[in-house]
Write an enzyme that holds these catalytic residues in place. Structure first.
Site, PDB file in Angstrom:
ATOM      1  CB  CYS A  40     -13.613   2.615   0.389  1.00 27.55           C
ATOM      2  SG  CYS A  40     -13.204   4.284   0.441  1.00 27.55           S
ATOM      3  CG  ASP A  85     -12.780   7.503  -0.775  1.00 28.18           C
ATOM      4  OD1 ASP A  85     -12.806   7.590   0.228  1.00 28.18           O
ATOM      5  OD2 ASP A  85     -11.694   7.510  -1.391  1.00 28.18           O
ATOM      6  CG  HIS A 142      -8.515   0.658  -2.428  1.00 25.19           C
ATOM      7  ND1 HIS A 142      -7.826  -0.543  -1.911  1.00 25.19           N
ATOM      8  CD2 HIS A 142      -9.234   1.305  -1.122  1.00 25.19           C
ATOM      9  CE1 HIS A 142      -7.956  -0.610  -0.789  1.00 25.19           C
ATOM     10  NE2 HIS A 142      -8.984   0.255  -0.232  1.00 25.19           N
ATOM     11  NE  ARG A 175     -11.206  -3.912   1.525  1.00 29.84           N
ATOM     12  CZ  ARG A 175     -10.084  -3.053   1.766  1.00 29.84           C
ATOM     13  NH1 ARG A 175     -10.150  -2.151   2.568  1.00 29.84           N
ATOM     14  NH2 ARG A 175      -8.837  -3.368   1.223  1.00 29.84           N
ATOM     15  NE  ARG A 224      -3.834   0.875   2.125  1.00 28.62           N
ATOM     16  CZ  ARG A 224      -4.914   1.239   2.630  1.00 28.62           C
ATOM     17  NH1 ARG A 224      -4.896   2.121   3.661  1.00 28.62           N
ATOM     18  NH2 ARG A 224      -5.881   0.570   2.114  1.00 28.62           N
ATOM     19  CD  GLN A 226     -12.999  -0.732  -0.276  1.00 27.39           C
ATOM     20  OE1 GLN A 226     -12.234  -0.518   0.741  1.00 27.39           O
ATOM     21  NE2 GLN A 226     -14.287  -1.028   0.103  1.00 27.39           N
TER      22      GLN A 226
HETATM   23  N1  NVA Z   1      -9.296   7.531  -1.293  1.00 28.70           N
HETATM   24  C1  NVA Z   1      -8.833   7.242   0.090  1.00 28.70           C
HETATM   25  C2  NVA Z   1      -9.181   5.614   0.173  1.00 28.70           C
HETATM   26  C3  NVA Z   1      -9.005   5.191   1.436  1.00 28.70           C
HETATM   27  C4  NVA Z   1      -9.389   3.704   1.692  1.00 28.70           C
HETATM   28  C5  NVA Z   1      -7.521   7.280   0.157  1.00 28.70           C
HETATM   29  O1  NVA Z   1      -6.555   7.322  -0.608  1.00 28.70           O
HETATM   30  O2  NVA Z   1      -6.986   7.812   1.286  1.00 28.70           O
HETATM   31  N1   CP Z   2     -11.070   1.011   2.963  1.00 23.96           N
HETATM   32  C1   CP Z   2      -9.689   0.884   3.263  1.00 23.96           C
HETATM   33  O1   CP Z   2      -8.863   0.707   2.651  1.00 23.96           O
HETATM   34  O2   CP Z   2      -9.502   1.211   4.718  1.00 23.96           O
HETATM   35  P1   CP Z   2      -8.107   1.231   5.446  1.00 23.96           P
HETATM   36  O3   CP Z   2      -7.513   2.509   4.939  1.00 23.96           O
HETATM   37  O4   CP Z   2      -8.559   1.601   6.833  1.00 23.96           O
HETATM   38  O5   CP Z   2      -7.378  -0.027   4.865  1.00 23.96           O
END
Ligand code: NVA
Ligand code: CP
Length: 330
Positions: free
Chosen positions: A270, A229, A133, A315, A106, A136
């Site tokens: 998400c 989101d 993602h 998830r 990540r 997700q």
């Molecule tokens: N768009 C958000 C998704 C988090 C799961 C981010 O990248 O922070």
């Molecule tokens: N939805 C999601 O990816 O959550 P986290 O950032 O907590 O992993």
């Protein structure tokens, strides 16, 4: 279906049949878990979890799923490893591939996870990049299928920042699975033309539709799912909040929007979400800009139409399916 040895970097790399297979496998694994049937089919293996950005769901999903499958996991946090600072991505990938059976990443640019995959001889899974993602999306498909009984033709409306990881991926997955996708936002936040063109091409073959609207009422009419989101994603600067609030406030998911969509419409997100003042950032935004809630109202988030916690649980089942499918010899 044989996905042994494959990377899972973005859903553009997967066929609709492969995606469906992963959702089916996740549903099977979920049933086993609920019935307490052990499924530690990958006993003795080990995975590395690289997190250059923070996480609750994705990290816990990988760790619990690995444990259920009988695997050990090692978490590398955003500050403690040498990645990028003292050691290149390519070197890190080769080192980890020598010790682990699979690697989750990540972080920032999609190019980074693609580079890890290029240099790693074991499967690499994308746990979120700026652009995509994909894990997700599998959870979202499972959640939609559990609720509606099928995927084809379901109309998903994405409101808010549609040009980042979640919005991009949702458009891709809707195109792949023959669903109807509409991004409803200020046009500054529509996905890139290049990705739209790619998805339009896919949609021609699958029967999906891809639409865009700046009108929150017209754009959400008849939606089966309204998805949003956070307005400012991880890695983006705090200085951008003011502009985002100005641009995206008209696209907040409210009960009026849900009612406009129709009786059967459900809400998905998400997570994490700013729907009340019970977070540090939520409080700061309240002090600076006077907002009590951001991308979704607390009323919608807490309503019976909200599937967010089922989605979060899924998830784990879907990430487990990805690891099992790519690590177990067929
Ligand atoms: N768009 C958000 C998704 C988090 C799961 C981010 O990248 O922070
Ligand atoms: N939805 C999601 O990816 O959550 P986290 O950032 O907590 O992993």
């Amino acid at each position: 279906m044989n996905l042994y040895g494959r990377d899972f970097l973005k859903l553009l790399d997967y066929t609709p049949q492969e995606i469906e297979y992963l959702v089916d496998l996740a549903a099977e694994l979920k049933e086993k878990k609920k019935k307490h049937i052990l499924h530690d089919e990958l006993r003795g293996r080990n995975i590395a979890l690289i997190f250059e950005k923070t996480s609750t769901r994705t990290r816990c999903a990988f760790e619990v799923a690995a444990h259920d499958l009988g695997m050990g996991s090692t978490y590398l946090n955003p500050t403690d490893s040498q990645i990028g600072k003292k050691e290149s991505i390519a070197d890190t990938a080769r080192v980890l591939a020598g010790m682990f059976d699979g690697i989750e990443y990540r972080g920032f640019e999609q190019e980074i996870v693609e580079t890890i995959a290029k240099y790693s001889k074991v499967p690499v899974w994308n746990g979120l990049t700026n652009e995509f993602h994909p894990t997700q999306m599998l959870a979202d498909l499972l959640t939609i299928r559990e609720h509606f009984g099928h995927l084809k033709g379901i109309h998903v409306v994405y409101m808010g920042d549609a040009r980042y990881n979640t919005g991009n991926s949702l458009m891709v997955v809707c195109a792949k699975m023959g669903m109807k996708f509409t991004a409803v936002s200020n046009k500054k936040y529509f996905p890139s033309q290049e990705l739209v063109d790619t998805c339009m091409e896919i949609a021609e073959k699958t029967g999906a539709t891809i639409d865009f609207s700046e009108d929150a009422i017209k754009g959400t009419k008849g939606a089966d799912v309204i998805y949003t989101d956070i307005w400012v994603s991880m890695g983006e600067p705090d200085s951008i909040w003011e502009e985002r609030i100005k641009d995206l406030e008209p696209y907040r998911v409210t009960m009026d929007i849900m009612n406009n969509a129709g009786d059967g419409c459900v809400f998905m997100h998400c997570l994490p979400s700013f729907h009340d003042l019970n977070t540090g950032i939520g409080k700061e935004i309240k002090e600076k800009y006077g907002l009590d809630e951001m991308e979704v109202t607390d009323e919608v988030f807490e309503s019976e139409r909200s599937l967010v916690f089922e989605e979060a649980e899924n998830r784990m089942h879907t990430i487990k399916a990805v690891m099992l499918a790519t690590l177990k010899e067929a």
